[in-house]
Design a protein around this motif. Structure first.
Motif, PDB file in Angstrom:
ATOM      1  N   ILE A 240      55.581  29.481  -6.153  1.00 30.04           N
ATOM      2  CA  ILE A 240      55.643  30.079  -5.087  1.00 30.04           C
ATOM      3  C   ILE A 240      56.190  32.100  -5.709  1.00 30.04           C
ATOM      4  O   ILE A 240      57.660  31.432  -6.427  1.00 30.04           O
ATOM      5  N   GLY A 241      56.676  32.360  -5.285  1.00 30.84           N
ATOM      6  CA  GLY A 241      56.941  34.012  -6.049  1.00 30.84           C
ATOM      7  C   GLY A 241      56.137  33.636  -7.352  1.00 30.84           C
ATOM      8  O   GLY A 241      57.579  34.623  -7.817  1.00 30.84           O
ATOM      9  N   CYS A 242      54.945  34.838  -7.219  1.00 29.07           N
ATOM     10  CA  CYS A 242      54.407  34.485  -8.978  1.00 29.07           C
ATOM     11  C   CYS A 242      54.739  36.080  -9.491  1.00 29.07           C
ATOM     12  O   CYS A 242      54.208  36.376 -10.145  1.00 29.07           O
TER      13      CYS A 242
ATOM     14  N   GLY B 163      52.568  37.474 -12.613  1.00 30.45           N
ATOM     15  CA  GLY B 163      51.937  36.085 -13.071  1.00 30.45           C
ATOM     16  C   GLY B 163      52.605  35.892 -14.198  1.00 30.45           C
ATOM     17  O   GLY B 163      50.928  35.691 -15.017  1.00 30.45           O
ATOM     18  N   ARG B 164      53.298  36.387 -14.904  1.00 25.78           N
ATOM     19  CA  ARG B 164      53.557  36.122 -16.147  1.00 25.78           C
ATOM     20  C   ARG B 164      53.581  34.759 -16.009  1.00 25.78           C
ATOM     21  O   ARG B 164      53.032  33.735 -17.334  1.00 25.78           O
ATOM     22  N   TRP B 165      53.625  33.785 -15.614  1.00 28.80           N
ATOM     23  CA  TRP B 165      53.751  32.164 -15.759  1.00 28.80           C
ATOM     24  C   TRP B 165      52.454  31.477 -15.422  1.00 28.80           C
ATOM     25  O   TRP B 165      51.772  30.764 -16.154  1.00 28.80           O
ATOM     26  N   ALA B 166      51.738  32.056 -14.192  1.00 27.88           N
ATOM     27  CA  ALA B 166      51.214  31.384 -13.822  1.00 27.88           C
ATOM     28  C   ALA B 166      49.577  31.858 -14.736  1.00 27.88           C
ATOM     29  O   ALA B 166      49.101  31.076 -14.970  1.00 27.88           O
ATOM     30  N   VAL B 167      49.646  33.344 -15.208  1.00 26.74           N
ATOM     31  CA  VAL B 167      48.738  32.915 -16.690  1.00 26.74           C
ATOM     32  C   VAL B 167      48.783  32.168 -17.893  1.00 26.74           C
ATOM     33  O   VAL B 167      47.463  31.392 -18.116  1.00 26.74           O
TER      34      VAL B 167
ATOM     35  N   ARG C  15      45.589  24.791 -17.117  1.00 28.89           N
ATOM     36  CA  ARG C  15      46.174  23.896 -17.725  1.00 28.89           C
ATOM     37  C   ARG C  15      45.326  23.293 -16.390  1.00 28.89           C
ATOM     38  O   ARG C  15      45.362  21.927 -16.109  1.00 28.89           O
ATOM     39  N   VAL C  16      45.221  23.746 -15.459  1.00 26.17           N
ATOM     40  CA  VAL C  16      44.586  23.245 -13.793  1.00 26.17           C
ATOM     41  C   VAL C  16      43.315  23.538 -13.543  1.00 26.17           C
ATOM     42  O   VAL C  16      43.456  24.189 -14.378  1.00 26.17           O
ATOM     43  N   GLY C  17      43.355  22.625 -12.264  1.00 25.04           N
ATOM     44  CA  GLY C  17      41.952  23.062 -11.877  1.00 25.04           C
ATOM     45  C   GLY C  17      42.188  24.448 -10.290  1.00 25.04           C
ATOM     46  O   GLY C  17      41.177  24.894 -10.869  1.00 25.04           O
ATOM     47  N   LEU C  18      42.778  24.534  -9.956  1.00 23.83           N
ATOM     48  CA  LEU C  18      43.150  25.678  -9.151  1.00 23.83           C
ATOM     49  C   LEU C  18      45.118  25.756  -9.433  1.00 23.83           C
ATOM     50  O   LEU C  18      45.747  24.993  -8.802  1.00 23.83           O
ATOM     51  N   LEU C  19      44.477  26.832  -8.702  1.00 20.86           N
ATOM     52  CA  LEU C  19      47.258  27.672  -8.859  1.00 20.86           C
ATOM     53  C   LEU C  19      46.723  28.939  -7.738  1.00 20.86           C
ATOM     54  O   LEU C  19      45.553  29.863  -7.869  1.00 20.86           O
ATOM     55  N   HIS C  20      47.183  28.437  -6.806  1.00 18.52           N
ATOM     56  CA  HIS C  20      47.706  29.097  -6.017  1.00 18.52           C
ATOM     57  C   HIS C  20      48.500  30.507  -5.730  1.00 18.52           C
ATOM     58  O   HIS C  20      49.818  29.949  -6.618  1.00 18.52           O
ATOM     59  N   CYS C  21      48.409  31.545  -6.227  1.00 18.95           N
ATOM     60  CA  CYS C  21      49.369  32.465  -6.380  1.00 18.95           C
ATOM     61  C   CYS C  21      50.248  32.866  -5.014  1.00 18.95           C
ATOM     62  O   CYS C  21      49.364  33.853  -4.761  1.00 18.95           O
ATOM     63  N   VAL C  22      51.236  32.961  -4.917  1.00 20.14           N
ATOM     64  CA  VAL C  22      51.863  33.544  -3.486  1.00 20.14           C
ATOM     65  C   VAL C  22      53.724  34.622  -4.070  1.00 20.14           C
ATOM     66  O   VAL C  22      54.418  33.952  -4.772  1.00 20.14           O
TER      67      VAL C  22
ATOM     68  N   GLU D 214      43.915  31.600  -6.455  1.00 14.51           N
ATOM     69  CA  GLU D 214      43.593  32.397  -5.816  1.00 14.51           C
ATOM     70  C   GLU D 214      45.004  32.720  -5.001  1.00 14.51           C
ATOM     71  O   GLU D 214      46.221  32.017  -5.607  1.00 14.51           O
ATOM     72  N   PHE D 215      44.925  34.209  -4.300  1.00 14.40           N
ATOM     73  CA  PHE D 215      45.990  34.600  -4.707  1.00 14.40           C
ATOM     74  C   PHE D 215      46.892  35.031  -3.338  1.00 14.40           C
ATOM     75  O   PHE D 215      45.636  35.100  -1.891  1.00 14.40           O
ATOM     76  N   HIS D 216      47.759  34.754  -2.410  1.00 21.21           N
ATOM     77  CA  HIS D 216      48.210  34.853  -1.118  1.00 21.21           C
ATOM     78  C   HIS D 216      49.537  36.116  -0.830  1.00 21.21           C
ATOM     79  O   HIS D 216      50.459  35.226  -1.969  1.00 21.21           O
ATOM     80  N   CYS D 217      49.248  37.206  -0.228  1.00 23.79           N
ATOM     81  CA  CYS D 217      50.834  37.642   0.475  1.00 23.79           C
ATOM     82  C   CYS D 217      51.272  37.294   1.158  1.00 23.79           C
ATOM     83  O   CYS D 217      51.034  37.156   2.378  1.00 23.79           O
ATOM     84  N   ALA D 218      52.085  36.050   1.016  1.00 29.13           N
ATOM     85  CA  ALA D 218      52.591  35.697   2.915  1.00 29.13           C
ATOM     86  C   ALA D 218      53.954  34.934   1.890  1.00 29.13           C
ATOM     87  O   ALA D 218      54.594  34.973   1.142  1.00 29.13           O
ATOM     88  N   SER D 219      55.359  34.332   2.594  1.00 27.72           N
ATOM     89  CA  SER D 219      56.456  34.248   1.805  1.00 27.72           C
ATOM     90  C   SER D 219      56.563  33.092   2.614  1.00 27.72           C
ATOM     91  O   SER D 219      55.429  32.120   2.507  1.00 27.72           O
ATOM     92  N   VAL D 220      57.900  32.529   1.547  1.00 25.09           N
ATOM     93  CA  VAL D 220      57.849  30.898   1.542  1.00 25.09           C
ATOM     94  C   VAL D 220      58.060  29.690   2.639  1.00 25.09           C
ATOM     95  O   VAL D 220      57.379  29.051   2.712  1.00 25.09           O
TER      96      VAL D 220
END
Length: 280
Positions: free
Chosen positions: A58-60, A63-67, A72-79, A100-106
């Motif tokens: 949340i608040g990717c 993408g420095r952490w997501a990369v 390590r995981v099956g699916l990561l939503h980057c918001v 998967e990428f999402h432009c959205a607020s928390v």
């Protein structure tokens, strides 16, 4: 829909879009990247995640952490609320096929309630108008028993009066610098990295090598970090219009109120990294 109902500040979202476009972390040394990642995730229960876990960043940002999480995981939503930041994170994660990428607020997280095996939000939710509501929004998306890792700026818990006085002066600077045009903002924050961050951080490293404690030394956290990281964090710290700070007790209260339990924290910098689990 107005800004408050989305729980985001438009000027802050715009500021972070500009920040991550300039500091996309592509110039960050891989070893330093991993070291910083390990500091933030030191209490994260990787071993408890199910196989092919589904989670959210949340608040990717860039993408420095997501990369580093994606493998390590099956699916990561980057918001992220910033479309500009989402484009940067897409570039960072272009080689990852399970994102998967999402432009959205928390307040508008585009995943089903009780659908996530884990969630994390690092250095983000202290930049929204209602942090407690944002934490609750994240917790609502977790499966029962799933972990949520948060990093929020600390309210200088336990620091000496003079340390707090220095911070108050720096916050007055932030209030002014964050309103500058982007080009001038970058010039000023880069200058602060050079004349404030770098000397204090490198002094701390020297003192540490002499056997002295540097835990109370301002900006000692950066003593082993690169100038690139100092520039990034100077832009983050002084260029952002909306910033809130929380004591460890306040973080615990917000997490419990959001329906989280077994709340624990890392005793080490950066402060505070806190972990909680969605109640079963």
């Amino acid at each position: 829909m107005d800004v408050n109902s989305r729980n985001q500040d438009s000027s802050t979202v715009k500021s972070f879009g500009s920040e991550w476009s300039r500091f996309d972390q592509s110039d960050l040394d891989q070893a330093e990247h991993r070291k910083i990642f390990d500091e933030y995730f030191s209490i994260f229960p990787w071993h408890e995640l199910p196989e092919a876990a589904v989670g959210a960043d949340i608040g990717c940002g860039s993408g420095r952490w997501a990369v580093l999480v994606a493998d390590r995981v099956g699916l990561l939503h980057c918001v992220d609320a910033s479309a500009e930041a989402i484009e940067v994170s897409k570039k960072t994660l272009s080689a990852k096929k399970n994102v998967e990428f999402h432009c959205a607020s928390v307040a508008e997280l585009p995943v089903a309630d009780a659908s996530l095996d884990f969630c994390y939000s690092l250095g983000v939710l202290h930049h929204v108008p209602d942090t407690a509501s944002a934490i609750a929004s994240c917790a609502q998306k977790l499966k029962p028993g799933a972990p949520l890792l948060l990093y929020l700026y600390y309210a200088l818990d336990g620091r000496a009066w003079w340390f707090r006085a220095l911070w108050r002066m720096s916050d007055l600077l932030r209030a002014g610098i964050s309103r500058l045009p982007e080009a001038l903002k970058v010039l000023v924050t880069d200058t602060l990295a050079l004349v404030v961050y770098w000397p204090l951080a490198r002094s701390a490293r020297v003192f540490e090598r002499l056997g002295l404690s540097v835990s109370a030394w301002p900006l000692s956290y950066y003593r082993a970090h690169s100038f690139y990281t100092m520039r990034t964090d100077s832009r983050d710290r002084f260029g952002t219009p909306l910033e809130r700070r929380f004591t460890l007790a306040q973080m615990r209260e917000m997490m419990v109120a959001a329906g989280l339990e077994k709340v624990s924290h890392s005793p080490n910098a950066p402060y505070w990294c806190v972990l909680g689990y969605r109640k079963a």
